[in-house]
Design a protein around this motif. Structure first.
Motif, PDB file in Angstrom:
ATOM      1  N   SER A 179      32.235   0.673 -14.466  1.00  0.00           N
ATOM      2  CA  SER A 179      31.078   0.636 -12.838  1.00  0.00           C
ATOM      3  C   SER A 179      30.084   0.778 -12.644  1.00  0.00           C
ATOM      4  O   SER A 179      29.807   0.749 -11.716  1.00  0.00           O
ATOM      5  CB  SER A 179      31.766   2.463 -12.703  1.00  0.00           C
ATOM      6  N   LEU A 180      28.883   0.055 -13.886  1.00  0.00           N
ATOM      7  CA  LEU A 180      27.714   1.018 -13.668  1.00  0.00           C
ATOM      8  C   LEU A 180      26.934  -0.386 -14.557  1.00  0.00           C
ATOM      9  O   LEU A 180      25.950  -0.452 -14.268  1.00  0.00           O
ATOM     10  CB  LEU A 180      27.022   1.802 -14.499  1.00  0.00           C
ATOM     11  N   VAL A 214      31.163  -4.134 -13.105  1.00  0.00           N
ATOM     12  CA  VAL A 214      31.836  -4.031 -11.944  1.00  0.00           C
ATOM     13  C   VAL A 214      30.161  -3.916 -10.729  1.00  0.00           C
ATOM     14  O   VAL A 214      30.896  -4.319  -9.508  1.00  0.00           O
ATOM     15  CB  VAL A 214      32.612  -2.933 -12.764  1.00  0.00           C
ATOM     16  N   ASP A 215      29.213  -3.663 -11.014  1.00  0.00           N
ATOM     17  CA  ASP A 215      28.670  -3.491 -10.077  1.00  0.00           C
ATOM     18  C   ASP A 215      27.965  -4.417  -9.477  1.00  0.00           C
ATOM     19  O   ASP A 215      27.573  -4.556  -8.910  1.00  0.00           O
ATOM     20  CB  ASP A 215      27.684  -1.691 -10.976  1.00  0.00           C
ATOM     21  N   GLN A 258      28.898  -6.857 -10.242  1.00  0.00           N
ATOM     22  CA  GLN A 258      29.286  -7.725  -9.261  1.00  0.00           C
ATOM     23  C   GLN A 258      29.936  -7.454  -7.687  1.00  0.00           C
ATOM     24  O   GLN A 258      30.416  -8.284  -6.688  1.00  0.00           O
ATOM     25  CB  GLN A 258      31.839  -7.313  -9.159  1.00  0.00           C
ATOM     26  N   TYR A 259      30.174  -5.612  -7.004  1.00  0.00           N
ATOM     27  CA  TYR A 259      29.717  -5.227  -5.672  1.00  0.00           C
ATOM     28  C   TYR A 259      28.564  -5.652  -5.540  1.00  0.00           C
ATOM     29  O   TYR A 259      28.586  -6.320  -3.347  1.00  0.00           O
ATOM     30  CB  TYR A 259      29.549  -3.655  -5.859  1.00  0.00           C
TER      31      TYR A 259
END
Lengths: 287, 287
Positions: free
Chosen positions: B168-169, B172-173, B175-176
């Protein structure tokens, strides 16, 4: 400890025991899954973790650790971290199972009812968030290593257990079977085989993994680890059977699995066996 | 060893060095990613691993291990396992980035061109296969532990590195940010910030992780690990910048990142520095 309230009837559901374990897991999740920067990433993750139905495998991880006598110390904390990881990963898979894809318009509507608020963030964010949650969960396990306790080998073993259970030979294999099943008509023997493989690899495999991880972290012997793994497999398969078979078709199978599960608990200490064996009745009562 | 063919011009691309490393990684992948039972699961996985474009981060993992002197022994084998895991995870994310979802009809058409045969298996199988590939990769790393070498702590550290970089850090971050970017018009400062965050978290973070993992497994000092992590970050960001900025906008930024990357290599042994520093020119030549 205070939450070991043993009942004299081993078929009675030991509610306070499981409620206390689930409270511990929830408290741990609240500590580690927070809405922090970047909020765009952690807000959906927070939502998906806490809106997904609580899986029963994580509690079994903590109970197995207790049963082998590892509940108090460092192993107990590590079992809690592994349980939190299993719940986060469960939520990630749950999220991905609900993603709207062109080739599975009605995937598993019955198997995962759950009170989840679907698609609060749109499919793309749910895909990405699910992708982020699996490594996040595994990181929790890896970081629970306590260098002072020389626990690295146990933690690595638990990581192998979890990656296998959730990977291509585990949950993903079960999901394939479930998918193939949903594309078949009728109730032929191939259909039954697919349902059984789904039960074995999804709920069965996750509960087997959870129980084995708890026993490993609690310092159980190899025999205890394997017995608890089999106990987890059978109780998970009961859960899967209850989800996928109609009442008239499942009763014999559930009784068989129940007997097999209880047999694996022979040889463990009497009072604790009552607590953990009540897991089966807890699952039966959910139907 | 035989593939350390050092060039006297440090800006010359050391093709044989990188080709030999990539051959080793491919050979390792062929050994561990096979079409076995259940074929319905492993055939798509095999296809997606070998049809995804080879990422450059895995080679950096092996080179960083070499640079700190860990290429020969157990650390070298472990760096190869970590490199294979990084390529498998890269392929998983690549697969998920191409999934057709209703709210991202044109996600990253330029950023990931690749010769991949898209949707050979349908979106649902690609979703599941990607989900299975990440734990499969992490399992490879966990299983590379050699109890005789007392390497458990290093392997656990590498697992934390990888789960952070892809989670998430990390990716995935990124990709956001990429997603938000694709929804914006124009070239405002917010837009630039999002592009830079994408470069930092995706290619930057993965190359930083790969280099740090190689240095950890090769037995590098903490300073060597951090220097190689920063080297990886800068060369990864060069790669991201080349993917996302037009030629007229990127040249100054690429030069800056290149100088920062080379500065991190100061203090390492001369001959090996030439080999690893040629990684930058290799990336530049791909454009």
């Amino acid at each position: 400890s205070h939450h070991h309230q043993h009942n004299h009837d081993k078929h009675h559901i030991n509610q306070p025991y499981w409620a206390a374990i689930n409270d511990q897991i929830q408290a741990h999740l609240k500590k580690v899954v927070t809405v922090k920067d970047p909020v765009s990433v952690f807000e959906p993750m927070h939502h998906l973790v806490f809106s997904s139905p609580l899986d029963t495998a994580p509690a079994l991880c903590v109970a197995a650790c207790d049963l082998v006598g590892g509940g108090g110390g460092c192993g107990g904390d590590q079992a809690l971290a592994a349980a939190a990881a299993l719940q986060i990963i469960h939520a990630a898979y749950n999220t991905h199972e609900y993603l709207p894809l062109s080739d599975r318009p009605s995937l598993m509507p019955k198997a995962s009812p759950g009170p989840m608020g679907h698609h609060a963030f749109g499919p793309n964010v749910e895909l990405l968030t699910g992708d982020g949650m699996v490594p996040f969960g595994l990181e929790l396990v890896a970081k629970s290593d306590d260098p002072a306790q020389n626990s690295s080998k146990r933690i690595l073993r638990v990581i192998v257990e979890i990656t296998r259970a959730i990977g291509s030979l585990g949950v993903v294999d079960g999901q394939y079977s479930e998918l193939q099943c949903s594309q078949l008509d009728g109730n032929g023997s191939w259909h039954v085989e697919l349902i059984n493989n789904t039960c074995e690899k999804k709920e069965g495999g996750l509960h087997a993994c959870a129980a084995a991880c708890g026993a490993i972290l609690g310092g159980g012997s190899e025999e205890e680890i394997e017995r608890l793994r089999m106990f987890g497999l059978y109780v998970g398969m009961i859960r899967g059977t209850l989800l996928r078979y109609s009442p008239e078709k499942r009763s014999i199978r559930v009784e068989e699995l129940r007997d097999l599960a209880l047999k694996e608990l022979e040889g463990f200490d009497g009072a604790n066996v009552k607590a953990i064996s009540s897991f089966i009745e807890g699952n039966l009562s959910h139907v």
